[in-house]
Design an enzyme around this catalytic site. Sequence first.
Site, PDB file in Angstrom:
ATOM      1  N   TYR A  36      18.968  66.810  24.509  1.00  0.00           N
ATOM      2  CA  TYR A  36      18.902  65.451  25.030  1.00  0.00           C
ATOM      3  C   TYR A  36      17.602  65.246  25.795  1.00  0.00           C
ATOM      4  CZ  TYR A  36      20.025  67.023  29.799  1.00  0.00           C
ATOM      5  OH  TYR A  36      19.981  67.613  31.040  1.00  0.00           O
ATOM      6  N   LYS A 152      16.136  71.761  26.567  1.00  0.00           N
ATOM      7  CA  LYS A 152      16.969  70.744  27.231  1.00  0.00           C
ATOM      8  C   LYS A 152      18.242  70.541  26.412  1.00  0.00           C
ATOM      9  CE  LYS A 152      16.370  66.472  29.898  1.00  0.00           C
ATOM     10  NZ  LYS A 152      16.843  66.938  31.189  1.00  0.00           N
ATOM     11  N   GLU A 184      14.683  76.557  39.640  1.00  0.00           N
ATOM     12  CA  GLU A 184      14.598  75.093  39.735  1.00  0.00           C
ATOM     13  C   GLU A 184      15.876  74.582  40.376  1.00  0.00           C
ATOM     14  OE1 GLU A 184      14.293  73.499  35.751  1.00  0.00           O
ATOM     15  OE2 GLU A 184      15.796  74.890  34.993  1.00  0.00           O
ATOM     16  N   LEU A 208      13.113  74.368  32.970  1.00  0.00           N
ATOM     17  CA  LEU A 208      12.742  73.272  32.083  1.00  0.00           C
ATOM     18  C   LEU A 208      11.350  72.782  32.483  1.00  0.00           C
ATOM     19  CD1 LEU A 208      14.060  71.388  29.882  1.00  0.00           C
ATOM     20  CD2 LEU A 208      14.320  69.754  31.746  1.00  0.00           C
TER      21      LEU A 208
HETATM   22  N1  PLP Z   1      15.204  71.056  35.515  1.00  0.00           N
HETATM   23  C1  PLP Z   1      16.420  70.708  35.080  1.00  0.00           C
HETATM   24  C2  PLP Z   1      17.472  71.746  34.925  1.00  0.00           C
HETATM   25  C3  PLP Z   1      16.709  69.357  34.790  1.00  0.00           C
HETATM   26  O1  PLP Z   1      17.931  69.015  34.351  1.00  0.00           O
HETATM   27  C4  PLP Z   1      15.698  68.401  34.987  1.00  0.00           C
HETATM   28  C5  PLP Z   1      15.957  66.980  34.702  1.00  0.00           C
HETATM   29  O2  PLP Z   1      17.051  66.563  34.475  1.00  0.00           O
HETATM   30  C6  PLP Z   1      14.452  68.813  35.446  1.00  0.00           C
HETATM   31  C7  PLP Z   1      14.221  70.155  35.693  1.00  0.00           C
HETATM   32  C8  PLP Z   1      13.341  67.832  35.667  1.00  0.00           C
HETATM   33  O3  PLP Z   1      12.805  67.399  34.438  1.00  0.00           O
HETATM   34  P1  PLP Z   1      12.238  65.918  34.306  1.00  0.00           P
HETATM   35  O4  PLP Z   1      11.277  65.733  35.421  1.00  0.00           O
HETATM   36  O5  PLP Z   1      11.571  65.901  32.985  1.00  0.00           O
HETATM   37  O6  PLP Z   1      13.410  65.004  34.407  1.00  0.00           O
END
Ligand code: PLP
Length: 294
Positions: A36, A152, A184, A208
Site C-alpha cells: 500500500y 510497505k 523507526e 521503511l
Molecule cells: N515507517 C513506517 C513503519 C510507516 O508506516 C511510515 C508511514 O506510514 C513511515 C515510516 C513514514 O513514511 P512516509 O513518510 O512515507 O509516510
Amino acid sequence: MADPFPTCWLNGAYLPLADARVSPLDRGFLFADGVYEVVPVHRGRPFRLRQHLERLERSLAELRMRTPLAREGWVEVTNRLVAAAGEPELLVYMQVTRGTEFGRNHLFPADGVAPTGFAYVSPYPAPAPAVLQRGLAASMLEDTRWARCDIKSVALLANVLLRQDAQDRGSSEAILVRDGRVTEGSSSTVFVVRAGRLATPPDSHSILPGTTRDAVLELARDWLPCDVRDVSSDELARADEVWIASAGRGVLPVTSLDGRAIGAGVPGPGWQDMYARLQRHLDEIAGRPAMEDA
Ligand code: PLP
C-alpha cells in the site's frame, strides 16, 4: 468531504466507497499478500507523489507482484479522487494485492489472476493544536516486526500491536528499537537532535524509506547539519529533541519518552523551525505539477 463514503477506485472502476466489494478469497484478506501507499494532499496538491509511486513500484517488485496500473494510471486515479473529494487537505490510500483465486494456496496464483487495485481518499487528520503546543508522548518498545520492513506491506499486525501497546501506556507512538538501535516509529520515521545536529537511521531492511523523511532532510540542508547514521536507544533517551515524521502526520515533536521529558519537555526550537519550513515549502509548491516536488 461531507459524505463519509467518498468516491473510490476499485479494479478500474470509480464508485462510491460504500458500494466497493472485494472477494473474501482475495489474497490480501487471506494472507496479507499486498502492498500500500498513503499520499498526503496539501493545498489541493499530492505531496511527493512521484516518490510514493516509486516506493509502490519498489514494494511490488520486491514481492514479485504485478501492478494493476502503470505510473501514469496511478497519477490519473489520484487526481480524479482528489478532484472528486473537492477538499485541499486529504490522504490518498492505494493498495495492491496479488488478486483472488479459489483454493487458498500459499504459492503465487496462476498467471491469469489479475492483481486487485484499490484507492480512496479521506480527510487529512490535522494535528490537534495541543500536539503542536505540547508535543507527543512516545514509548520505546522492542521492534518485533519481520525482517523486511523496507517493503510497505499491508501485513501490519506487529505495527498494530506495538501502536496499541504504546496507546495503553498513554503514548501516541511506539519508537522501536532492535539490538539497542532505533529503527523507526510504528508508523513513522524517527529523528533526534543533539547539540545542534539532526540524526536519523539509514535505509536498511529494518526501516521503511520514508518520503516525509526525505523532505525533512532536504529542508534541513543548508541549515541544520544532518547525519544519516545509527541512533542508539541511549541517544534517543538523552536527545535534546525527538521528532517523528510521516505522510499522515507531517513532522511532529516528541516531548516525552516512557514518561520522562525529552530535553525541556516542550517542542524544541529545531522542530519549530522545521515545522515552519515544511509549511512554507508546501505553500511554495502548491501551484506546481503533481510529479515535480524535488
Ligand atoms: N515507517 C513506517 C513503519 C510507516 O508506516 C511510515 C508511514 O506510514 C513511515 C515510516 C513514514 O513514511 P512516509 O513518510 O512515507 O509516510
